[in-house]
Design an enzyme around this catalytic site. Structure first.
Site, PDB file in Angstrom:
ATOM      1  N   LEU A 133       0.834  -1.194   0.000  1.00 29.90           N
ATOM      2  CA  LEU A 133       0.000   0.000   0.000  1.00 29.90           C
ATOM      3  C   LEU A 133       0.873   1.249   0.000  1.00 29.90           C
ATOM      4  O   LEU A 133       0.723   2.121  -0.857  1.00 29.90           O
ATOM      5  CB  LEU A 133      -0.930  -0.006   1.219  1.00 29.90           C
ATOM      6  CG  LEU A 133      -1.793   1.242   1.431  1.00 29.90           C
ATOM      7  CD1 LEU A 133      -2.747   1.450   0.254  1.00 29.90           C
ATOM      8  CD2 LEU A 133      -2.578   1.138   2.740  1.00 29.90           C
ATOM      9  N   THR A 166       7.345  -4.946   4.075  1.00 36.30           N
ATOM     10  CA  THR A 166       7.849  -6.110   4.792  1.00 36.30           C
ATOM     11  C   THR A 166       7.807  -7.314   3.864  1.00 36.30           C
ATOM     12  O   THR A 166       6.789  -7.574   3.223  1.00 36.30           O
ATOM     13  CB  THR A 166       7.009  -6.383   6.044  1.00 36.30           C
ATOM     14  OG1 THR A 166       7.053  -5.244   6.903  1.00 36.30           O
ATOM     15  CG2 THR A 166       7.525  -7.597   6.804  1.00 36.30           C
ATOM     16  N   GLN A 343      16.411  -0.144  31.737  1.00 33.91           N
ATOM     17  CA  GLN A 343      16.772   0.574  32.954  1.00 33.91           C
ATOM     18  C   GLN A 343      17.004  -0.385  34.114  1.00 33.91           C
ATOM     19  O   GLN A 343      17.939  -0.212  34.900  1.00 33.91           O
ATOM     20  CB  GLN A 343      15.674   1.574  33.306  1.00 33.91           C
ATOM     21  CG  GLN A 343      16.016   2.512  34.450  1.00 33.91           C
ATOM     22  CD  GLN A 343      17.098   3.522  34.068  1.00 33.91           C
ATOM     23  OE1 GLN A 343      17.294   3.807  32.892  1.00 33.91           O
ATOM     24  NE2 GLN A 343      17.790   4.060  35.053  1.00 33.91           N
ATOM     25  N   GLY A 347      23.607  -1.058  33.279  1.00 33.32           N
ATOM     26  CA  GLY A 347      24.609  -1.085  32.226  1.00 33.32           C
ATOM     27  C   GLY A 347      24.486  -2.307  31.333  1.00 33.32           C
ATOM     28  O   GLY A 347      24.711  -2.232  30.111  1.00 33.32           O
ATOM     29  N   GLU A 370       1.811   0.171   9.943  1.00 35.03           N
ATOM     30  CA  GLU A 370       0.358  -0.016   9.771  1.00 35.03           C
ATOM     31  C   GLU A 370      -0.457   1.115  10.403  1.00 35.03           C
ATOM     32  O   GLU A 370      -1.467   0.891  11.075  1.00 35.03           O
ATOM     33  CB  GLU A 370      -0.073  -1.396  10.288  1.00 35.03           C
ATOM     34  CG  GLU A 370       0.523  -2.501   9.431  1.00 35.03           C
ATOM     35  CD  GLU A 370      -0.044  -3.873   9.679  1.00 35.03           C
ATOM     36  OE1 GLU A 370      -1.224  -3.979  10.059  1.00 35.03           O
ATOM     37  OE2 GLU A 370       0.698  -4.845   9.485  1.00 35.03           O
ATOM     38  N   THR A 372       0.741   5.132  11.851  1.00 30.08           N
ATOM     39  CA  THR A 372       1.446   5.639  13.019  1.00 30.08           C
ATOM     40  C   THR A 372       0.468   5.844  14.175  1.00 30.08           C
ATOM     41  O   THR A 372      -0.744   5.923  13.991  1.00 30.08           O
ATOM     42  CB  THR A 372       2.116   6.993  12.703  1.00 30.08           C
ATOM     43  OG1 THR A 372       1.084   7.967  12.477  1.00 30.08           O
ATOM     44  CG2 THR A 372       3.014   6.902  11.493  1.00 30.08           C
TER      45      THR A 372
END
Length: 390
Positions: A133, A166, A343, A347, A370, A372
């Site tokens: 599309l 895709t 988080q 590290g 598909e 936003t």
């Protein structure tokens, strides 16, 4: 880093058959998909053999009619299968969702003859589909697409370029929206184009932040000839077909998002219960416990939202508003949960030694594909407050 196994998701499934199906999917995901996910994503490798396995297991056509090779499963079940696959590897979960989206036009709008001729191979014959599309200059404004299909005798000649596809360049078939008439949505028609048709070619895959194993590419249609028997629905009906497909496709994205979020939560909990600081597991500290509680709650809310929309669809009731809500909430949840997982790992979360950073990179694209999330808010507002400019 932890011996703690993730707790299985508590699912409410409508039949014993559905429970057995989810158990099969979980086994395939844990045995065939998850162990290779990190290595193959890092290498940018598309796992075509996994899709062949899923096809052989009857998992590429679950929501479609068994008469044509489908699984006769309600969307309520199909979406939970997607969630399990996406939790193992988003490239696979999203790939199944896109294949289902590409099959939708023919399954819902095709003639009986077209369905008999094409659907068995599409749903259970090892083929892989793509949905065409978007174009470089028509993303959110999809009705402005410029790819053309011109009548030529008893067939059509398709010329143009689709973008952000895709499975672009590797798909066995493309469901293509092309302009056959006036500007705007009423001049668009849908076609089923073989991937090996003369004039079809894929550009080099885009270099993406995440989902590196899933090829996303432009697809060129250079004077591609197809018979009128490859037209799906009526002339000028293509945009309506596209929007109808996207309503269902957005639920697939929502389910994939919850799968990624669940995987991130499982990783975070496993790490937090094993990692010790100040003489005890960091999961004992209230700050982290509250983060984990919020993550789990957001995931459960998202799962409930996409399942509620799926049950409306299964009952034959309108669900476009709920699909937009599910896509919006679940993908925003995935972004928040995966960021929090990084988080919690500190590290280590920023290194490729753990999958948390990959989950975070992958979650971002789900807020974009598909439709936003800004478009989802527009869709929801129209349903709630009415159209703009009244």
């Amino acid at each position: 880093m932890s011996d703690r196994d993730p707790q299985p998701v508590e699912r409410q499934l409508p039949t014993e058959e559905a429970s057995d199906l989810l158990a099969l999917v979980r086994e395939i995901a844990q045995r065939e998909i998850a162990p290779k996910a990190a290595e193959e994503e890092d290498a940018g490798r598309f796992p075509r053999e996994v899709f062949s396995l899923l096809s052989d297991a009857g998992l590429l056509g679950l929501p479609y009619d068994s008469e044509y090779g489908g699984g006769d499963q309600p969307y309520e079940v199909y979406l939970q299968v997607l969630e399990e696959l996406a939790a193992a590897r988003l490239t696979v979960g999203l790939g199944v969702s896109v294949h289902t989206l590409a099959s939708y036009g023919l399954a819902a709008y095709g003639s009986k003859q077209q369905q008999v001729e094409h659907l068995p191979a599409m749903l259970g014959g090892g083929l892989l589909g793509a949905y065409c599309l978007s174009e470089a200059s028509s993303g959110s404004d999809a009705a402005s697409l410029r790819t053309k299909a011109v009548r030529d005798g008893d067939g059509w000649v398709i010329t143009g370029t689709k973008a952000w596809i895709t499975h672009g360049g590797i798909a066995d078939f493309y469901t293509v929206m092309a302009r056959t008439g006036e500007d705007g949505p009423r001049g668009i028609t849908a076609f089923l184009v073989p991937g090996d048709a003369e004039g079809v070619s894929g550009a080099a895959p885009e270099k993406k932040m995440g989902m590196k194993g899933s090829p996303t590419a432009q697809v060129h249609f250079d004077g591609v000839r197809v018979g009128d028997d490859r037209r799906i629905g009526e002339e000028g009906q293509g945009f309506a077909i596209a929007l109808s497909a996207l309503d269902s496709g957005r639920l697939g994205i929502a389910a994939c998002a919850i799968g990624v979020a669940q995987a991130a939560l499982d990783q975070a909990v496993a790490y937090a219960t094993q990692r010790r600081q100040f003489g005890r597991p960091i999961a004992d500290f209230q700050g982290l416990r509250f983060m984990i509680a919020d993550m789990a709650t957001q995931i459960e809310a998202g799962r409930a939202l996409y399942l509620a929309a799926a049950r409306l669809r299964d009952a034959g009731r309108p669900f476009a508003k709920q699909a937009a809500m599910a896509k919006l909430h679940c993908t925003d949840t995935a972004m928040k949960v995966t960021t929090d997982a990084v988080q919690i790992l500190g590290g280590y979360g920023y290194t490729a030694d753990f999958p948390a950073e990959r989950f975070m990179r992958e979650a971002k694209v789900l807020q974009i594909v598909e439709g936003t999330n800004q478009i989802q808010r527009m869709v929801i507002a129209r349903h709630v407050a009415g159209p703009e400019g009244r």
